[in-house]
Motif scaffolding. Structure first.
Motif, mmCIF file in Angstrom:
data_model
loop_
_atom_site.group_PDB
_atom_site.id
_atom_site.type_symbol
_atom_site.label_atom_id
_atom_site.label_comp_id
_atom_site.label_asym_id
_atom_site.label_seq_id
_atom_site.Cartn_x
_atom_site.Cartn_y
_atom_site.Cartn_z
ATOM 1 N N ARG A 183 1.004 -1.219 -0.036
ATOM 2 C CA ARG A 183 0.097 -0.223 0.083
ATOM 3 C C ARG A 183 0.860 1.165 0.179
ATOM 4 O O ARG A 183 2.280 1.146 0.503
ATOM 5 C CB ARG A 183 -0.791 -0.161 1.300
ATOM 6 C CG ARG A 183 -1.826 -1.311 1.470
ATOM 7 C CD ARG A 183 -2.668 -1.051 2.612
ATOM 8 N NE ARG A 183 -3.703 -0.139 2.385
ATOM 9 C CZ ARG A 183 -4.806 -0.477 1.632
ATOM 10 N NH1 ARG A 183 -5.105 -1.685 0.999
ATOM 11 N NH2 ARG A 183 -5.919 0.498 1.214
ATOM 12 N N ARG A 184 0.289 2.336 -0.447
ATOM 13 C CA ARG A 184 1.180 3.542 -0.466
ATOM 14 C C ARG A 184 1.769 3.992 0.748
ATOM 15 O O ARG A 184 2.892 4.378 0.683
ATOM 16 C CB ARG A 184 0.239 4.847 -0.785
ATOM 17 C CG ARG A 184 -0.575 4.670 -2.367
ATOM 18 C CD ARG A 184 0.481 4.882 -3.161
ATOM 19 N NE ARG A 184 -0.159 4.655 -4.474
ATOM 20 C CZ ARG A 184 0.519 4.381 -5.757
ATOM 21 N NH1 ARG A 184 1.761 4.320 -5.854
ATOM 22 N NH2 ARG A 184 -0.096 4.191 -6.950
ATOM 23 N N ASN A 185 1.218 3.699 1.856
ATOM 24 C CA ASN A 185 1.993 4.222 3.144
ATOM 25 C C ASN A 185 3.218 3.402 3.584
ATOM 26 O O ASN A 185 3.951 3.877 4.297
ATOM 27 C CB ASN A 185 0.849 4.210 4.352
ATOM 28 C CG ASN A 185 0.306 2.861 4.729
ATOM 29 O OD1 ASN A 185 -0.135 2.142 3.835
ATOM 30 N ND2 ASN A 185 0.464 2.416 5.897
ATOM 31 N N LYS A 186 3.406 2.108 2.978
ATOM 32 C CA LYS A 186 4.573 1.510 3.194
ATOM 33 C C LYS A 186 5.740 1.763 2.363
ATOM 34 O O LYS A 186 6.792 1.313 2.429
ATOM 35 C CB LYS A 186 4.040 0.087 3.034
ATOM 36 C CG LYS A 186 2.897 -0.526 4.002
ATOM 37 C CD LYS A 186 3.277 -0.337 5.601
ATOM 38 C CE LYS A 186 2.143 -0.822 6.153
ATOM 39 N NZ LYS A 186 2.370 -0.771 7.814
ATOM 40 N N ASP A 187 5.387 2.658 1.493
ATOM 41 C CA ASP A 187 6.396 3.146 0.394
ATOM 42 C C ASP A 187 7.498 2.149 0.035
ATOM 43 O O ASP A 187 8.719 2.438 0.172
ATOM 44 C CB ASP A 187 7.041 4.419 1.279
ATOM 45 C CG ASP A 187 7.764 5.306 0.180
ATOM 46 O OD1 ASP A 187 7.929 4.911 -1.105
ATOM 47 O OD2 ASP A 187 8.706 6.178 0.754
ATOM 48 N N TYR A 188 6.858 1.349 -0.722
ATOM 49 C CA TYR A 188 7.792 0.092 -1.441
ATOM 50 C C TYR A 188 8.778 0.858 -2.330
ATOM 51 O O TYR A 188 9.824 -0.041 -2.475
ATOM 52 C CB TYR A 188 6.893 -0.969 -2.002
ATOM 53 C CG TYR A 188 6.684 -2.203 -1.035
ATOM 54 C CD1 TYR A 188 7.790 -3.023 -1.003
ATOM 55 C CD2 TYR A 188 5.708 -1.935 0.046
ATOM 56 C CE1 TYR A 188 7.313 -4.307 -0.223
ATOM 57 C CE2 TYR A 188 5.461 -3.168 0.968
ATOM 58 C CZ TYR A 188 6.369 -4.235 0.926
ATOM 59 O OH TYR A 188 6.231 -5.284 1.810
ATOM 60 N N PRO A 189 8.323 1.780 -3.034
ATOM 61 C CA PRO A 189 9.160 2.222 -4.076
ATOM 62 C C PRO A 189 10.782 2.640 -3.437
ATOM 63 O O PRO A 189 11.771 2.501 -3.914
ATOM 64 C CB PRO A 189 8.541 3.487 -4.826
ATOM 65 C CG PRO A 189 7.090 3.068 -4.651
ATOM 66 C CD PRO A 189 7.102 2.341 -3.347
ATOM 67 N N THR A 190 10.492 3.422 -2.253
ATOM 68 C CA THR A 190 11.677 3.890 -1.593
ATOM 69 C C THR A 190 12.569 2.759 -1.076
ATOM 70 O O THR A 190 13.803 2.575 -1.276
ATOM 71 C CB THR A 190 11.465 4.620 -0.432
ATOM 72 O OG1 THR A 190 10.989 5.893 -0.672
ATOM 73 C CG2 THR A 190 12.750 4.968 0.544
ATOM 74 N N LEU A 191 11.888 1.379 -0.577
ATOM 75 C CA LEU A 191 12.407 0.369 -0.296
ATOM 76 C C LEU A 191 13.287 -0.309 -1.230
ATOM 77 O O LEU A 191 14.479 -0.812 -1.341
ATOM 78 C CB LEU A 191 11.317 -0.622 0.419
ATOM 79 C CG LEU A 191 11.947 -2.162 0.851
ATOM 80 C CD1 LEU A 191 12.932 -1.953 1.949
ATOM 81 C CD2 LEU A 191 10.825 -3.041 1.197
ATOM 82 N N LEU A 192 12.505 -0.567 -2.548
ATOM 83 C CA LEU A 192 13.070 -1.325 -3.407
ATOM 84 C C LEU A 192 14.454 -0.598 -4.161
ATOM 85 O O LEU A 192 15.432 -0.851 -4.619
ATOM 86 C CB LEU A 192 12.091 -1.404 -4.548
ATOM 87 C CG LEU A 192 11.049 -2.419 -4.397
ATOM 88 C CD1 LEU A 192 10.046 -2.197 -5.653
ATOM 89 C CD2 LEU A 192 11.335 -3.852 -4.220
#
Length: 369
Positions: A199-208
């Motif tokens: 979901r957006r709030n977990k900010d996977y783009p930054t993690l990846l």
């Protein structure tokens, strides 16, 4: 005393996990618990709740009429003494429905805010703010969540830190070796685990993106992420475009999270918004150092440099720096992991449940009668 727990869905989210944990330690002799939920596509935890002795009811399951679930909720509310809502939309609806029930049979409505108000859509915030004064009692899961509530509505919100059941956070004896083999991790590899829905709030783009930077610096790092959600295609496409391959495993929904934590060396969250994640408490209990962002309740639980490393949200380079620092220092990981495990003794779901049941007993119409 009859208590109805209301939650939007029974997927693998934080609020839902807290309900499941609470179900295992509630006072069954003094309270009769029911669970109702709305989302037909969020049923992951139904089997676990049934195993805990509760049979969840899906609101609107017997009708195709838009809004038909409201009639089911009104009926359920007329049969209980306390309604405890864990979703702002359901909470707002329950507050209004309670006013239509004759005072002699009207249940009290109590609520728990699990997420920062800034993370809700504007219509949800407005409806929640307009109806919040109708609560008989309300909690927030952290000081940071409480601080995001509008000042005009903040008075009366009590911070209640929830927690975990330490007896549940116990992996299989062979979990570390078995799961590391599944993840393709060797003895010298450092595994970072994330447990967060897509979901957006977990900010996977930054993690990846942080993972891409960290992997280029530290070949012994490996990543695994547990979670499912509406952004699965977007996250999968970004994963592919960054060339992360097998060194970053997207595992989807898993029931063996505690075994995976035993297989990991670091727990990582890149969230843009948070309440107080259950997964972080479980990581502490598993003795994992935590790399996380300075959002929600995280800075008050993860002391930077003691239990892990904190970084600003939305900063892949800072997240990568923290990950490579821990990956390159086994002694630092060990010290932080030990401090995290010691800190985890402060999280026990029994304390939160006991406080909730005390409030139920004081406020309910049955107690007043």
């Amino acid at each position: 005393m009859r208590v109805l727990w209301l939650v939007k869905g029974l997927g693998p989210g934080g609020a839902e996990q807290l309900l499941l944990l609470a179900a295992g330690v509630v006072d069954r002799e003094s309270f009769d618990y029911r669970v109702a939920y709305l989302r037909a596509d969020k049923t992951h935890l139904v089997p676990e709740l049934e195993a805990a002795g509760l049979t969840p009811e899906r609101l609107g399951a017997r009708t195709t009429r838009p809004g038909g679930w409201v009639a089911d909720l009104a009926k359920a509310m007329g049969e209980v003494d306390v309604v405890h809502a864990h979703s702002p939309v359901l909470a707002s609806t329950a507050r209004l429905l309670a006013r239509a029930i004759p005072r002699s049979r009207r249940p009290v409505v109590v609520t728990t805010e699990h997420n920062e108000w800034t993370s809700h859509r504007r219509p949800t915030r407005l409806l929640n703010a307009a109806t919040a004064p109708l609560d008989t009692h309300h909690w927030a899961v952290s000081e940071q969540v409480r601080d995001t509530i509008w000042p005009s509505r903040r008075d009366g919100f009590e911070v209640l830190i929830h927690g975990i059941d330490p007896d549940v956070v116990r992996p299989r004896e062979d979990a570390r070796s078995t799961l590391r083999a599944e993840l393709g991790a060797g003895d010298d590899d450092v595994v970072s685990l994330t447990v967060a829905n897509l979901r957006r709030n977990k900010d996977y783009p930054t993690l990846l993106r942080a993972a891409r930077i960290a992997l280029d610096r530290e070949p012994q790092l490996r990543f695994a992420a547990v979670g499912q959600g509406p952004l699965v295609d977007e996250v999968t496409d970004l994963h592919a475009s960054l060339g992360l391959g097998e060194r970053f495993r997207l595992l989807g929904f898993r029931r063996d999270v505690h075994d995976l934590m035993a297989a990991a060396d670091v727990f990582t969250l890149a969230s843009a918004h948070e309440g107080l994640p259950v997964a972080v408490m479980e990581a502490f209990a598993s003795g994992l150092p935590v790399v996380a962002t300075t959002v929600g309740g995280l800075p008050h639980q993860v002391e930077d440099g003691v239990h892990g490393l904190l970084v600003p949200p939305g900063d892949p380079k800072a997240l990568a720096d923290a990950l490579t620092t821990l990956a390159g220092d086994a002694d630092l990981r060990r010290r932080m992991g030990e401090a995290a495990r010691e800190r985890s003794t402060a999280y026990d779901i029994r304390r939160a449940v006991a406080e909730q049941e005390r409030v139920y007993a004081v406020l309910s119409p049955r107690a007043r009668r």
